[in-house]
Structure formats: C-alpha cells, structure tokens
Design an enzyme around this catalytic site. Structure first.
Site, PDB file in Angstrom:
ATOM      1  N   GLU B 448     -34.530  95.889 -15.277  1.00 12.55           N
ATOM      2  CA  GLU B 448     -35.480  95.066 -16.065  1.00 12.55           C
ATOM      3  C   GLU B 448     -36.752  94.949 -15.239  1.00 12.55           C
ATOM      4  O   GLU B 448     -36.974  93.995 -14.526  1.00 12.55           O
ATOM      5  CB  GLU B 448     -34.901  93.702 -16.444  1.00 12.55           C
ATOM      6  CG  GLU B 448     -34.278  92.893 -15.318  1.00 12.55           C
ATOM      7  CD  GLU B 448     -34.030  91.421 -15.726  1.00 12.55           C
ATOM      8  OE1 GLU B 448     -34.646  90.951 -16.703  1.00 12.55           O
ATOM      9  OE2 GLU B 448     -33.241  90.765 -15.048  1.00 12.55           O
ATOM     10  N   GLU B 457     -45.744  96.716 -14.618  1.00 13.40           N
ATOM     11  CA  GLU B 457     -45.177  96.278 -13.337  1.00 13.40           C
ATOM     12  C   GLU B 457     -44.506  97.454 -12.627  1.00 13.40           C
ATOM     13  O   GLU B 457     -43.683  97.281 -11.740  1.00 13.40           O
ATOM     14  CB  GLU B 457     -44.233  95.079 -13.543  1.00 13.40           C
ATOM     15  CG  GLU B 457     -45.014  93.850 -14.033  1.00 13.40           C
ATOM     16  CD  GLU B 457     -44.181  92.576 -14.184  1.00 13.40           C
ATOM     17  OE1 GLU B 457     -43.002  92.600 -13.819  1.00 13.40           O
ATOM     18  OE2 GLU B 457     -44.737  91.577 -14.660  1.00 13.40           O
TER      19      GLU B 457
END
Lengths: 648, 648
Positions: B448, B457
């Site tokens: 995740e 990210e």
C-alpha cells in the site's frame, strides 16, 4: 570577415554566417567557410544525423562514445566559441506521437546541448517545431534553460503567416509561426536565453506582420539560397521587400546566415563586372555560396551611415532609465549640460516667446510697454537667454525674473547674468516657484518642466503654484501639453524589468531610447493639461480609457507594455514634442517612457485592447496606475503609487 | 439568533441577516431587527443617501460633519462588529461618464469605508457595478484593499447569466455576471479580502453555471422577498431549485440575507398552523420579514445532520497539506494510527488477497501448497493481518514476509507477531524493499504505497525494486493504478498558495479535503502503472496531454488549478480509489491532491482547456511538471522539480 565598415555600427549584424552539413572534419569545414568563403561563423551540426539512442541500446554495440562531429581538441577554445554555432539535430521531434522518437529526441537534445556547453559555444540553433503541438519540446528546452550558464538557444522559426483569406479555410497546416513562437516562449517563461532564428522564405508576409518581430529577441535570420532571385547578370539578388527586410535586420543587430546549396550558375566572365563585388575572383570561385555573401555585404555597405545623433544615442538603445525626480532631487551639472545642448528646443521656445510678445505688445507700443516675463525653473539660464533673444528679435522691452529652486544652478545663473551684462533686465530669484511671493505679476510665464510623458515631472503642480503670480490675461509657455500612448512588443525591455524579480520594477515607468520595439497601433492622446487654468477647482487627477485596434494584417502580437510620449503647444502654432508622428526633428532632450505590464497580454486584430490610465495625486506625491481590461484583465498596476511615484 | 442547531455545523451560515434602509436611529434599527425580527445581523447604510460631496462644496454650508447614520457611541464596539455589516451607498457609480458623479462616488466610497473601519465592522457590502465597465471602480476598491486591516469587502453581484439563446442577440445588457466579478477580482489581483454577496433573483441560471460560484469566495447570498413564492397557506416559500441552492449555501458557509419589503399578506389565523414555524405568534407579527426568516430557518433545520466522517474532516476542509515523503522520511506513529483505522481499505485488500489465493491454489491443493506472500512496506502490520485473514477465509496455507524499512515500525511489528502468535507464519524483514536480498521468490506481493495521485509516493519505483523477488507468474496487489485530473475553481486554495508570495508554493502539489471548490469538467485518466512490469526497460516517465471541455451551460469559469485523484485495481474486480465517480465509500485514508496554476486561466465552453502533465525521474528524485497550452499558454510549472519533488 565582417560585411563591411559602417561608421558607428558596432553591432553583431556585421557578421554573416553559413549553415553547413554534418562533417566530422571540423577544421576543414571551418577553414573552407571562413578563409575561402569569407563567412564569419558556421552553423554546424554537432552530432552524426544517423544517431538514435534507442538503436544504440538495442545493438549494445556502442563503444559508449557519442558520434559527435569532432573532438573538442580539433579547434581552439576561441575558434569554437567565436566561429561555431551548434546546430541541433534537425530530426528531433519532441511532440511526435511515436514515443520512441520522442524519447530519442529528448536524450539527443540534452546530449548535444551538454556537448555544446562543454565546447563553450555561444549559441545553439534548435530545429523548428514540427507542428503546432510544442508543449513537450518547450518543457525539455525549459529544463535545459534552467541550468544553462551563458549559451543562447536560437529557436528556428519559419517566417510565415497565412493571409486572412486562407484563414477561412481553417486549415490546420496554415498557422502564423509567430503564434508557435509565442506559445513556446510563454511556456519557457520568457527566458532571456531563448531567442529566435527566423527562416526567411521566398514569400514574405505583410509589413505589419513583419514588424512584430522587431520587438522580439530575434538573433539571426537564415536566408536560403532559394529565396534569392537572379539579376540580369546571372548573380543572386533579393526582391525589394527582401532587401528592405535584410536592411531592417542589420539595423536591429540581427545576423544573417546563408543556407542551402548554390542555385545560381554564375558565368565566369561576369564575375569581374559585378558592381558590388570587391573580393578577388579566385576566392569567390572557391566557395559556391560566396556570391550570396557578397550580395549581403553589398546590402550592408549600401546603407546610409548612422546620423550623428543616432550614433550618440546608440549606447542608450533599449536601456531602462529611471525617470528624473526634478522636484525632490536637484539636477546635476552634467544633466543641465546635456539638456542645454538641445538647440532645437530653445529655438522653439524663442519662436513661442516672439509670437507671445508680438501678440501682447503692438508695434506702436513697443518702446513704452515693458513685458514682465518670468522663467520658472530657470536652471542655468537657457530659457532666460531664449527669452532675451526673442525680445531683441521683436524689439520688445522685457523685464525678466529667473526663478530657480536649485541653489547650485542659481550660482551659475548669477555668473551668466554678470558675464552677459543682463543685470538691468534679469532678476534672479532663488526660490521654489510654488512658494515664492512675487513682487509683481507676470505677463508671460515660461517653463520647461515637461517629462517624457508630459505631466510626469509634475509640471501641472508646479505651474498651479506659479499661476498665482500670472496676470489674469497672462500667457503660459507652454500653454498646453498632452501625453500619448501606444502598445508595444518589447521583449528586451520586458526581460530587463523581469530580471529584478519583484513587482516594484513592473510597476515603474522607465525612460528608454526604444529601438528593438514593435509599435503595434498608432498612438492615442491620454492626459491634457492647459495653462493657465480657468479655475482653481480644476483638479490634476486624470482618468482615461483607451481602445487600441491592432491592424488586421499584423496577426496576433504580444503587448509587453506601453510606449509613452508627449506633445506640447508652446504658444499657438509653435509646438514641441516626441510623439512619433509629429515629433520635433533633431531634438534629443527626451526619450520615450515605457510602462510595463506584469504579464504580457496577447492581442489579436479581432478584439480591441482596452487600457486604463490614471493620474492620481495625494498630498506628498503624484503617481500613475494602469491596467488592461480587454481582451482580458490585468491586475491594476502601482496601486496607491506603492511602487513608483513622483514626490511633490 | 442562529437559524437552528445542526450537529457538527459551526459555520457562519447559521446566521441570517437583513438588509435595512437608511435610518439614523441605529439602536432602534438593531433592536427591531435582532430582538423583534430574530435576525442575527443587519446590513445597514452608513451614510445619508442624499449626501454628495460636490453639493456640499458648492453650498459651503456644511458643518464639516459627514452625515453618517449615527455616532460610533450609540452602539457598543461589540454590537457594531458582530451585528452590523456596512452597506455602502448604492448610488455610487465610479464608471459613470459623468465626471462629477465619478468624483463624488470615489470620495464617498472612501469616506464610508474609513468610517466602517473606525467602527471595526467585519464587512462592508459594496453596491453592484452599474454596467460592464468596472475598471475605475476596481481601481478605487483596490486602493482601499491595500490599506485595509481585517475588514472584508463584499461586492454585490446579481446571480444572472443569459441563456445561450439570448447570446445570439448580442445584447450588451445581457451579460454573465460572473464575468464582471472575474474582471473585478483580477483587476484587484485576487485580493483575499474581496469577496462576493450574490443577489438571488426569482429566475436562476442553469445548475452548471451555479456550480461555478462554489469555488469562489461567496460570503453572503441576498434573497429578495420578490424571489419567494407563496405556499397554499399564504406563507412565503421558495421554488425547489431555490431551496436546493439555499441548502448548498448552508453547506458552503454562505450566509443568507433577506432583503426587500414583505410581499406576503399572511392571514392571522394561519400563523399557528405553519408546520415549520417554531417562534411565538406575537414575535413574528411584529416584524414584517419574520415569515421569510422562519422559512429560511426551516430549510436550515430540515437538512440532514453531517455524517460522522464529514464532521471529523470539517477541520481539514480546503486546508493545504504538503504530501508525505514516505521514502525519505519515516512515518510517525500517529500517521500509522490514522491510516490503520480505515477499515474499508483493509477489507478491500483482504478481498483481493482472497481472490488471488483462490486463483493461485485450487481447492484440491489447498493443504499441500504454501503460498509465499510478501507485504512490502508492512508498516505496523495491517496488511499482514488482512493477508492472514484472507488465508484463513480461503483455507489456504500462507508464508508471509513482512518487509519494512522504518525501524520504528518494525518494533511494533515484532510485538504484534508475538501477541498474535504468528511466529511460525510471519518473517519480519527490516529492510528497504528496493535493496533486500530475498531468500526465496514470492507468489504474491502486497503493498500500500499509493498517494492521492496514485504514483506520487513512488509506488512504481518501490515496486520496481520489489519485482526482483516476485515469481515470473506472481501477482502484485495492487495490480495497477491510474491517476485522474479535473480542472477546478478554488479561490480559497489559490489565495492560500498565493499568500506565500513565492513561486515555489505555486509549483507544489497539496493534499486537500476539497470543499469550496467547483469541479468544472469530468475527470480524465492521466498516468497508469501496471505491476508486475512486463519488461525492465519499461520506464516510469510519463507524459499525458488532456483536453477538457467545459459544459456549454456553465459559461466562463476560472481555473485555479487541478484536482487529482487515483483509482487502483487491487486484483481483478477489487478496486480502491478516490476518483469521485467511482470512489470507495467510507474510506478516509486519502484526500484529493491539488496542482495549482501560477496564474489562473479563464476558460469558456467554446474552447477546450488543453493541459500537459509530465512525470519526470532523475537518480535521486521524481517530480511532476505541468502546464496549460490552450486557450492560452501558462509557464511550465516546476521545471526540473525545482520547487516540488519526491526523494528516492
């Protein structure tokens, strides 16, 4: 070798270049084109045109050595930087739909620029965008520009603009190349190292549309041999319009680059008789493009020499100066010296005073009436002299008061009066005209308080003060003045303002000798002041809304700001001014004024440019605010005079 | 008194105001409207409407005392500031052709604002511009704004937009009032103290056109009694569309102001039976506009209470947060805590792992095959738990590696494994997945690593590293993710970015719970990443050109930037995301991302908005660049990641 000698001309445009093909024997290329060809520099590919990074990776055969044209050692550093412009591979296409080509293009572009930087080249020629989609090309160039030390990047742009007739067809291929340039440079944030190399084709767009480019940062014009005509003797020559354009390039420091193959077969016998030809026959036969260079040199040498005034002002061209603060600061001797040299201006004043004296005193009373004339802001005395000469010329009797607030100038005034023996006629008053208590009232008030924009040195406020001691029916010279404005493309000025990286400089007006500027529409009057005022209630606040229409055949253009001028009526038909269409010839006391826009606005011929100018006054200062409200709104510049004001 | 109690709602829109006429007995006006009327504040003229500075000067009779509504002493400072909005004289017209009126307007406006400042009022209501020419009005307001401490200026704008049908008539009087507002605020440089009071008329423009205003700084909506309908019992009510609009105002902290005269003659007998009426009859009869207020209160009270999640997120609304740098920085315990609470997210992961296990291990081999599952970026273990639960649910045998680079989180992981008795199944690896040498290869890789914009990210770069230890036919959960964008009007966000007064903040993306935002066009996909990659050669660079069309009935709108989202396919049909049209319900781990534009761009329905986004990678960082190329070009934002980047 330079195209020729032209008195006073020290600009880059004396040098002529040639575009060459890829050749890994760089010393030979240089020798052939410079020594035999007579060119000053070459625009040469840096990289083998068959190179593609993606092919190299697949083969995995590469030695890791990039196929550049030559090792850096084959030429001296001075040769590289003075005589070679790097030509970036023309196959690169950063906005291709083909991702591999796009990736190859980005890699190659960056490798070639890195190589050019390593060689300390002064400039690289970037290939023309392949279509109207340019964002990725611009993104990549912009990345490069962020890290570039001194090198210039010249983006090649073909000089084409479809006629308005063609526009109806809505063909996508027909685009105004200026618009491509404009998008590209806006995407690159008007970077000062990004400039233009114009490709000159055999057909030229309209004069108005050509005019736009003189406000842009065009560094070079590439003339293909195809664009040359053939004269009666078989030599290359250019059409009248092309000649005019090339001359304009010379005048705007734009270098010519000859490109293409020789398409003129010059009969040997003719070579000697070419009137513009001053090189030896042997030389010219060696290099196939020599006749083209010779023709360009002929055009250069044919130009009129620069007039003396222009030569004197060369150093001021497109150089931003802060306007004077003559009320708050005292002028220096040097400034007086310069202004006093402007004979034309004082001749106009003398003519105005003559006419005023004749109107005021009929011939029959010439010996009985003494006119009281006050020079307010007398400086070191030039207007006193002009007034006395007018009195002499008309045979009128004069009593002069010379009022001057600068105590240093008053010193000079005193010695002048003594030297000239004017003691009986001239009274010197060391005082600010706004506060002086005059012993009597004046028939004529003479002043020279005008700035480049007319009222911008606070002539209205000063004369409001002086009007107290003007007779009810007295005359003010000047009797009125009007400021004028026009929108301009001025990328050099814009970039110089932008270099300060603050808002203050974008909200300041500058005095500038405008040269590399495109005037996009005729001037329009802005503020008018008339003296003496009819009523004390009349305010010096002004507000004017102007609508400019860009001529239809110009196409779109970028407005970096506004050029301002003034015209003054000294007395009746005697005027003085710098408004271009009516400017007083050979007067040099004033350059134009430039009001920048924080964000340049793109205008098109279909929508008017609506501009607002305000003259605002407070107890201690006067300032302008300005904005654009159409085709889109700008912020209001200089709110409350926060950035630029003139102190009272 | 407030319109009512609504759980969780602490916004300004609980307060309702009333527009009053000029009256120099201010205490009476306040008492009548607040105590008898039940309103929370009044919008009251500050100056006698017959006052004109030019008349005063001519008469010369003036005592020098300006005809304000009352001395500052008649109310307490708290009363002035909490209950009075100053209504600037509605006759003022700063763009009149009549110079005297223009001058009077400027003087009066400045006097009234000075008086309101003296009274410490929170806001003043500026009259609506009289025509489409607004530059002088804007210049004067802009001057005032420069020196204003805290007071807000609400520019009154009628909520009108001509239909497209009317446009053909090219009538000058029919203009979209949004365009007037837009010019005004651009001229005033998007000043944060300049906001809007919308005048609600009986006819409303299209829903899309109304939507624009929710991205603008609308502070108040003035509803005239004329706009009310009459219900069966003779009471004022609003049309369905007006009701919906007023409810939307409540939801966007916009205060309602009732204006005009009572046009409803309410039969006395009926008063009691009004179902929404909860004030005493005696009170409501005293004030003619009380029934209107009661109806507005009824609409307020009728609203659904805020869902708990919304209530929790209230404090984050339109608040800019810098995105995480999860690779460079280690997350804090608090951050893990928040994310782990998002049950919905882990349910989706568990469903995805279930499906993957069932696909990978047929029922007959459930007891013989042990699936190797690696959680890369295990944090404090929620994905380990979800995976083990999936194994239990499907009856598959699992061997888990929990790889985590943050040594602090590893501590928690260890105690979790101990506490849960997972020692035999779970191996904890304290390492960065990009550099770990795995002892065996994985069947399933669970991660995740997604940000609000999917890849922002650096999930692609991390999973590139982890893919080394995934079996050839192994599964990555998520198997792919796509980012989405849409243009938004977001004046609050824009002003918050602008407040930093630098370029860096304009070239940064922010995580935001967007609320006072107008979404101008449906989202479009931007970048997609699929895992595992088919080839190591596949790059993580991306470039996407998007074209947004603004719906025809929206009218023009200002784009302050772009809202970004993501949608991830975890496995087959199990997805997870925040793209508004497909968002996973009740998931709170991600807010949207906001990419600002340095200069907002005005778009119209006739011309597409063309936008370019790049994902760029270098050895130590990844960043986005973005620009607009149509209808006009913007600079390229964040060149070379100079302002905003994510460290590798």
């Amino acid at each position: 070798m330079p195209l020729g000698e032209r008195a006073g001309d020290k600009s880059e445009s004396r040098y002529c270049g040639i575009e060459t093909e890829f050749n890994d024997d760089m010393p030979h290329v240089l020798a052939f084109n410079l020594s035999s060809g007579g060119f000053d520099f070459i625009v040469a590919p840096l990289m083998d045109p068959t190179y593609r990074p993606s092919l190299l990776q697949k083969d995995s055969l590469g030695s890791g050595v990039l196929p550049f044209a030559a090792s850096d050692l084959v030429l001296s550093p001075a040769q590289w930087s003075s005589h070679v412009v790097g030509k970036i591979s023309s196959w690169i296409d950063l906005d291709s739909e083909d991702e591999t080509l796009r990736m190859d293009s980005e890699t190659t572009l960056k490798q070639e620029i890195a190589w050019a930087t390593h060689l300390s080249l002064q400039a690289c020629l970037l290939p023309a965008p392949k279509g109207t989609s340019i964002a990725n090309y611009a993104r990549c160039v912009n990345q490069i520009l962020q890290g570039l030390s001194n090198m210039q990047l010249w983006l090649r742009i073909p000089l084409v603009k479809p006629d308005d007739d063609c526009k109806d067809a809505k063909s996508d291929t027909l685009v105004d190349s200026w618009e491509i340039w404009n998008s590209f440079r806006v995407l690159c944030e008007h970077h000062s190292q990004l400039s233009i190399a114009l490709d000159i084709l055999s057909t030229l767009p309209s004069a108005n549309s050509l005019g736009r480019w003189f406000g842009e940062s065009v560094r070079a014009a590439i003339v293909n041999t195809d664009s040359f005509l053939t004269n009666a003797r078989g030599y290359p020559c250019l059409s009248k319009r092309h000649q005019k354009l090339v001359t304009a390039f010379f005048n705007h420091s734009i270098q010519i680059i000859i490109s293409g193959k020789s398409v003129h077969n010059i009969p040997k016998a003719c070579v000697d008789s070419a009137s513009y030809h001053d090189h030896s026959v042997a030389d010219s036969q060696k290099h196939p493009l020599r006749p083209y260079l010779d023709y360009v040199a002929y055009l250069y040498q044919r130009m009129d020499p620069l007039p003396e005034q222009e030569r004197f002002e060369l150093g001021y061209r497109d150089f931003l100066q802060s306007p004077l603060q003559p009320l708050m600061d005292n002028l220096e001797a040097q400034t007086y010296e310069t202004f006093e040299k402007d004979a034309v201006k004082y001749i106009q004043y003398q003519r105005a005073v003559c006419k005023a004296l004749l109107d005021r005193v009929p011939d029959e009373k010439a010996s009985s009436i003494t006119t009281v004339l006050m020079v307010v802001g007398a400086g070191r005395g030039p207007l006193v002299r002009a007034s006395l000469q007018a009195a002499e010329e008309t045979g009128r009797k004069l009593k002069v008061f010379a009022v001057e607030k600068n105590p240093n100038a008053v010193v000079t005034l005193h010695s002048l009066v003594k030297l000239e023996g004017w003691e009986d006629t001239v009274t010197i008053v060391s005082s600010d005209m706004r506060y002086w208590t005059a012993p009597e009232k004046a028939d004529i008030l003479v002043s020279e308080l005008l700035g480049s924009f007319g009222d911008n040195e606070l002539s209205p406020e000063c004369l409001d003060g002086a009007q107290r001691f003007l007779k009810q029916d007295g005359i003010s010279i000047p009797s009125s003045y009007t400021s004028f404005l026009q929108p301009v493309t001025a990328s050099k000025l814009y970039n110089d303002v932008k270099a300060h990286k603050d808002i203050v400089h974008f909200e300041t007006a500058y005095v500038v000798k405008m040269h590399n500027v495109a005037r996009l529409a005729p001037t329009q009057p802005v503020f008018t002041f008339t003296h003496p005022k009819r009523s004390n209630m009349e305010s010096n606040l002004r507000y004017k809304k102007l609508q400019f229409m860009i001529p239809n055949d110009t196409g779109s253009a970028l407005v970096h700001g506004f050029a301002g001028y003034f015209d003054a009526t000294l007395y009746k038909d005697v005027h003085l001014g710098i408004e271009p269409s009516t400017a007083t010839p050979n007067m040099f006391s004033w350059f134009a004024i430039f009001f920048p826009l924080r964000t340049p606005i793109c205008v098109t011929p279909d929508s008017p440019l609506e501009v607002h100018f305000w003259r605002c006054c407070a107890s201690t200062k006067v300032w302008y605010e300005w904005c654009v409200s159409s085709p889109s709104s700008s912020p209001i510049h200089n709110s409350n005079g926060r950035s630029y004001w003139v102190g009272l």
